[in-house]
Design a protein around this motif. Structure first.
Motif, PDB file in Angstrom:
ATOM      1  N   LEU A 166       0.864  -1.184   0.000  1.00  0.00           N
ATOM      2  CA  LEU A 166       0.000   0.000   0.000  1.00  0.00           C
ATOM      3  C   LEU A 166       0.897   1.229   0.000  1.00  0.00           C
ATOM      4  CD1 LEU A 166      -2.902   1.230   0.279  1.00  0.00           C
ATOM      5  CD2 LEU A 166      -2.507   1.226   2.753  1.00  0.00           C
ATOM      6  N   VAL A 167       0.606   2.185  -0.869  1.00  0.00           N
ATOM      7  CA  VAL A 167       1.408   3.404  -1.008  1.00  0.00           C
ATOM      8  C   VAL A 167       0.538   4.587  -0.608  1.00  0.00           C
ATOM      9  CG1 VAL A 167       2.882   4.775  -2.522  1.00  0.00           C
ATOM     10  CG2 VAL A 167       2.651   2.311  -2.900  1.00  0.00           C
ATOM     11  N   VAL A 168       1.021   5.368   0.373  1.00  0.00           N
ATOM     12  CA  VAL A 168       0.295   6.521   0.907  1.00  0.00           C
ATOM     13  C   VAL A 168       1.176   7.746   0.748  1.00  0.00           C
ATOM     14  CG1 VAL A 168      -0.866   7.502   2.910  1.00  0.00           C
ATOM     15  CG2 VAL A 168      -0.879   5.028   2.563  1.00  0.00           C
ATOM     16  N   GLY A 177       1.540  20.436   9.210  1.00  0.00           N
ATOM     17  CA  GLY A 177       1.733  19.224  10.007  1.00  0.00           C
ATOM     18  C   GLY A 177       1.773  17.956   9.192  1.00  0.00           C
ATOM     19  N   LYS A 178       2.248  18.019   7.948  1.00  0.00           N
ATOM     20  CA  LYS A 178       2.286  16.827   7.087  1.00  0.00           C
ATOM     21  C   LYS A 178       3.262  15.783   7.625  1.00  0.00           C
ATOM     22  CE  LYS A 178       3.664  19.097   3.547  1.00  0.00           C
ATOM     23  NZ  LYS A 178       3.823  20.357   4.322  1.00  0.00           N
ATOM     24  N   SER A 179       4.490  16.197   7.942  1.00  0.00           N
ATOM     25  CA  SER A 179       5.505  15.238   8.397  1.00  0.00           C
ATOM     26  C   SER A 179       5.115  14.611   9.735  1.00  0.00           C
ATOM     27  CB  SER A 179       6.861  15.940   8.513  1.00  0.00           C
ATOM     28  OG  SER A 179       7.274  16.473   7.262  1.00  0.00           O
ATOM     29  N   THR A 180       4.553  15.400  10.631  1.00  0.00           N
ATOM     30  CA  THR A 180       4.124  14.845  11.919  1.00  0.00           C
ATOM     31  C   THR A 180       3.015  13.830  11.743  1.00  0.00           C
ATOM     32  OG1 THR A 180       4.729  16.927  13.018  1.00  0.00           O
ATOM     33  CG2 THR A 180       3.242  15.450  14.191  1.00  0.00           C
ATOM     34  N   LEU A 181       2.041  14.140  10.907  1.00  0.00           N
ATOM     35  CA  LEU A 181       0.935  13.214  10.678  1.00  0.00           C
ATOM     36  C   LEU A 181       1.428  11.923  10.030  1.00  0.00           C
ATOM     37  CD1 LEU A 181      -2.079  12.560  10.627  1.00  0.00           C
ATOM     38  CD2 LEU A 181      -2.227  13.754   8.431  1.00  0.00           C
ATOM     39  N   MET A 182       2.332  12.011   9.062  1.00  0.00           N
ATOM     40  CA  MET A 182       2.838  10.802   8.402  1.00  0.00           C
ATOM     41  C   MET A 182       3.665   9.957   9.368  1.00  0.00           C
ATOM     42  SD  MET A 182       1.652  10.762   5.330  1.00  0.00           S
ATOM     43  CE  MET A 182       2.684   9.854   4.198  1.00  0.00           C
ATOM     44  N   THR A 214      11.107  19.470   5.088  1.00  0.00           N
ATOM     45  CA  THR A 214      11.201  18.462   4.031  1.00  0.00           C
ATOM     46  C   THR A 214      11.493  19.123   2.694  1.00  0.00           C
ATOM     47  OG1 THR A 214       9.585  17.126   5.227  1.00  0.00           O
ATOM     48  CG2 THR A 214      10.032  16.522   2.953  1.00  0.00           C
ATOM     49  N   CYS A 215      12.460  18.561   1.981  1.00  0.00           N
ATOM     50  CA  CYS A 215      12.784  18.996   0.624  1.00  0.00           C
ATOM     51  C   CYS A 215      12.731  17.774  -0.288  1.00  0.00           C
ATOM     52  CB  CYS A 215      14.164  19.641   0.558  1.00  0.00           C
ATOM     53  SG  CYS A 215      14.307  21.186   1.497  1.00  0.00           S
ATOM     54  N   GLY A 216      12.022  17.888  -1.383  1.00  0.00           N
ATOM     55  CA  GLY A 216      11.863  16.749  -2.279  1.00  0.00           C
ATOM     56  C   GLY A 216      10.808  15.785  -1.763  1.00  0.00           C
ATOM     57  N   ILE A 217      11.086  14.479  -1.851  1.00  0.00           N
ATOM     58  CA  ILE A 217      10.177  13.430  -1.387  1.00  0.00           C
ATOM     59  C   ILE A 217      10.961  12.462  -0.519  1.00  0.00           C
ATOM     60  CG2 ILE A 217       8.590  11.588  -2.084  1.00  0.00           C
ATOM     61  CD1 ILE A 217       8.205  12.980  -4.737  1.00  0.00           C
ATOM     62  N   ASP A 218      10.451  12.211   0.685  1.00  0.00           N
ATOM     63  CA  ASP A 218      11.066  11.256   1.620  1.00  0.00           C
ATOM     64  C   ASP A 218      10.291   9.949   1.589  1.00  0.00           C
ATOM     65  OD1 ASP A 218      12.898  13.171   2.269  1.00  0.00           O
ATOM     66  OD2 ASP A 218      11.939  13.764   4.151  1.00  0.00           O
ATOM     67  N   PHE A 219      11.025   8.842   1.812  1.00  0.00           N
ATOM     68  CA  PHE A 219      10.474   7.484   1.681  1.00  0.00           C
ATOM     69  C   PHE A 219      10.621   6.748   2.994  1.00  0.00           C
ATOM     70  CE2 PHE A 219      11.376   2.993   1.098  1.00  0.00           C
ATOM     71  CZ  PHE A 219      10.363   2.554   0.267  1.00  0.00           C
ATOM     72  N   VAL A 227       4.036   1.802   2.274  1.00  0.00           N
ATOM     73  CA  VAL A 227       4.992   2.833   1.867  1.00  0.00           C
ATOM     74  C   VAL A 227       4.374   4.192   2.148  1.00  0.00           C
ATOM     75  CG1 VAL A 227       6.243   3.834  -0.070  1.00  0.00           C
ATOM     76  CG2 VAL A 227       6.037   1.358   0.121  1.00  0.00           C
ATOM     77  N   PHE A 228       5.115   5.055   2.865  1.00  0.00           N
ATOM     78  CA  PHE A 228       4.694   6.419   3.147  1.00  0.00           C
ATOM     79  C   PHE A 228       5.641   7.371   2.432  1.00  0.00           C
ATOM     80  CE2 PHE A 228       2.816   4.083   6.648  1.00  0.00           C
ATOM     81  CZ  PHE A 228       1.572   4.676   6.783  1.00  0.00           C
ATOM     82  N   LEU A 229       5.068   8.323   1.708  1.00  0.00           N
ATOM     83  CA  LEU A 229       5.826   9.318   0.956  1.00  0.00           C
ATOM     84  C   LEU A 229       5.491  10.703   1.495  1.00  0.00           C
ATOM     85  CD1 LEU A 229       5.354   7.953  -2.692  1.00  0.00           C
ATOM     86  CD2 LEU A 229       7.200   7.464  -1.084  1.00  0.00           C
ATOM     87  N   ASP A 230       6.463  11.318   2.155  1.00  0.00           N
ATOM     88  CA  ASP A 230       6.320  12.679   2.659  1.00  0.00           C
ATOM     89  C   ASP A 230       6.950  13.641   1.652  1.00  0.00           C
ATOM     90  OD1 ASP A 230       5.744  14.809   4.296  1.00  0.00           O
ATOM     91  OD2 ASP A 230       7.574  14.601   5.485  1.00  0.00           O
ATOM     92  N   THR A 231       6.272  14.749   1.374  1.00  0.00           N
ATOM     93  CA  THR A 231       6.712  15.658   0.327  1.00  0.00           C
ATOM     94  C   THR A 231       6.971  17.043   0.890  1.00  0.00           C
ATOM     95  OG1 THR A 231       4.439  16.289  -0.229  1.00  0.00           O
ATOM     96  CG2 THR A 231       5.362  14.390  -1.374  1.00  0.00           C
TER      97      THR A 231
END
Length: 480
Positions: A166-168, A177-182, A214-219, A227-231
């Motif tokens: 599963l990719v989120v 609060g994107k990074s905290t939530l992920m 966050t810069c770019g996309i983190d995996f 899979v969690f993708l933080d942007t």
């Protein structure tokens, strides 16, 4: 002289007549009895001198010579155990026949270990465990796309050849609060130190400077194969300020910094709409109309799903393959208590439904918070259209909580229950959101079933196509 009853004279050998022609026993003659037979030779014994024998005895016994290679043993079938071999001795004991227990194999069983092949137990256990062991558990996120928008290959080491994945992904403005939530959806708990989160949130110093973490996309991938993708934040003012103040050189196809920042955001959004099953849109207030215009633009420039064949689209047949679109979930972070009022919820669902009316994204009917039992008193037809909307209260300790209700005597009315806030706690609502996200349908991202490793290569190809997209290039030219 007659032969009856008389013995031959001494020195005369009696010859008996041959009774059977085919029997070879009558032809057996002792070589020593032949008239011209030679006498047996005297054996000659060779021995070493006494001095050499004494020296050899003093040196000790010689080591035994190496034994021959183990022979190849031919085992008989179980049904032939009672039969005696042709070379068996007459005194060999014959085992009684066993009771028949069922069908036995009639083919002989061979032991091949004598031919140099290792037995099954001789395999190296460390090598066998290494083949079957899962990849190393991730403790922090790694880069999938760096800050220069280049693809990174380090994530392939943590992926398996299995299809249940599963990719989120997540989108949102800066500071929502994107990074905290992920991190909380992936592996962490609210009471942990934020510096130990898998996706590093903004530090207090960075918040004061107005920067983004966050810069770019983190995996990051969990042990449950999610899979969690933080942007990085979309339309970020901090990235624009960094480009202007640091005199960073822009790519030749972009003339203005704000055009480059918007194109970066569109590339990330179009990429997530193609390679993710679920995309979370995080906001901390309701709502920004510019954000929905951005979503419509990203959907317009989204790359099409690759065709399963290499034939042109006209030759594929009348039934063209359908495009893939992910589930879109609107997450209202740091929601105030009045946002949980049923009438306010009804208004929010109606606004989101009208804003996304022409979108192909799956924005309703799958991941709504009303399906989690949080509002059991609402009637069945309370919402004509149910949008994927989820509200989360502030994670920090709420100082504006209503004081607990007191009894007429002055004591608490319900001393064993927490004070009523009009909604559940942050941990309760977060657990419900996590359950709904992880239970989302894992549809096929392409026309072929992808494993984790195949998804990585598919995502790399999609990212390369997004960066070279003619639609994005034309849109950039119109902006510039």
């Amino acid at each position: 002289m007659s032969d009856s009853g008389q013995s031959p004279a001494p020195g005369v050998r009696r010859r008996w007549p041959r009774e059977k022609e085919g029997d070879g026993s009558g032809d057996r003659r002792d070589a020593a009895e032949e008239p011209g037979a030679a006498l047996p030779k005297t054996p000659i014994i060779l021995a070493k001198p006494p001095a050499e024998r004494q020296a050899k005895a003093a040196a000790g016994p010689a080591p035994p010579p190496p034994g021959p290679a183990p022979p190849i043993v031919l085992m008989k079938a179980r049904g032939e155990e009672g039969r005696g071999g042709a070379g068996a001795g007459e005194g060999a004991a014959i085992a009684p026949p066993r009771e028949r227990e069922g069908p036995r194999p009639t083919q002989p069983v061979y032991q091949l270990h004598g031919r140099g092949l290792p037995p099954p137990g001789a395999m190296d256990p460390v090598a066998g465990q290494a083949r079957l062991a899962a990849p190393e558990k991730m403790k922090s996120s790694i880069k999938l796309v760096d800050e220069q928008m280049n693809w990174c290959d380090s994530a392939i080491e943590f992926l398996l050849d299995q299809t249940d994945v599963l990719v989120v992904g997540v989108l949102g403005l800066q500071g929502t609060g994107k990074s905290t939530l992920m991190s909380l959806l992936a592996a962490n708990q609210p009471e942990e130190d934020p510096r130990a989160f898998v996706f590093r949130p903004q530090s207090p110093e960075l918040k004061e400077r107005g920067g983004s973490q966050t810069c770019g996309i983190d995996f990051f991938i969990t042990q449950e194969r999610v899979v969690f993708l933080d942007t990085q934040p979309i339309l970020s003012p901090s990235i624009l300020d960094h480009l202007i103040n640091n005199d960073r050189k822009l790519p030749p196809e972009y003339s203005l910094p704000h055009t480059y920042v918007e194109m970066q955001s569109l590339q990330i959004a179009a990429f997530l709409f193609t390679v993710c099953h679920v995309v979370l849109l995080v906001q901390d207030w309701f709502t920004d109309l510019g954000l929905y215009r951005f979503l419509q633009t990203a959907e317009m420039v989204k790359p099409s799903t690759p065709s399963p064949s290499h034939e042109p689209s006209g030759a594929a047949g009348p039934e063209e393959p359908s495009e893939y679109y992910p589930h879109l979930v609107f997450v209202q972070n740091r929601a105030r208590p009045e946002a949980f009022c049923p009438r306010r919820l009804q208004q929010m669902h109606g606004v989101l439904d009208r804003l996304m009316a022409h979108s192909h994204l799956k924005y309703k009917g799958a991941l709504s918070m009303l399906d989690c039992g949080l509002f059991p008193g609402l009637p069945e037809g309370f919402l004509p259209t149910e949008v994927n909307l989820f509200l989360l209260p502030p994670m920090e300790a709420e100082a504006e909580d209503a004081p607990p209700r007191t009894a007429p005597g002055g004591g608490p009315l319900f001393p064993l229950l927490p004070p009523y806030r009009g909604h559940g706690t942050f941990g309760t609502l977060l657990a419900r959101l996590r359950g709904r996200v992880l239970a989302a349908a894992r549809a096929q991202l392409s026309h072929t079933l992808l494993t984790e490793r195949n998804w990585f290569h598919y995502a790399a190809r999609i990212w390369d196509g997004v960066k070279k997209s003619s639609a994005l290039a034309e849109y950039s030219r119109l902006l510039g």
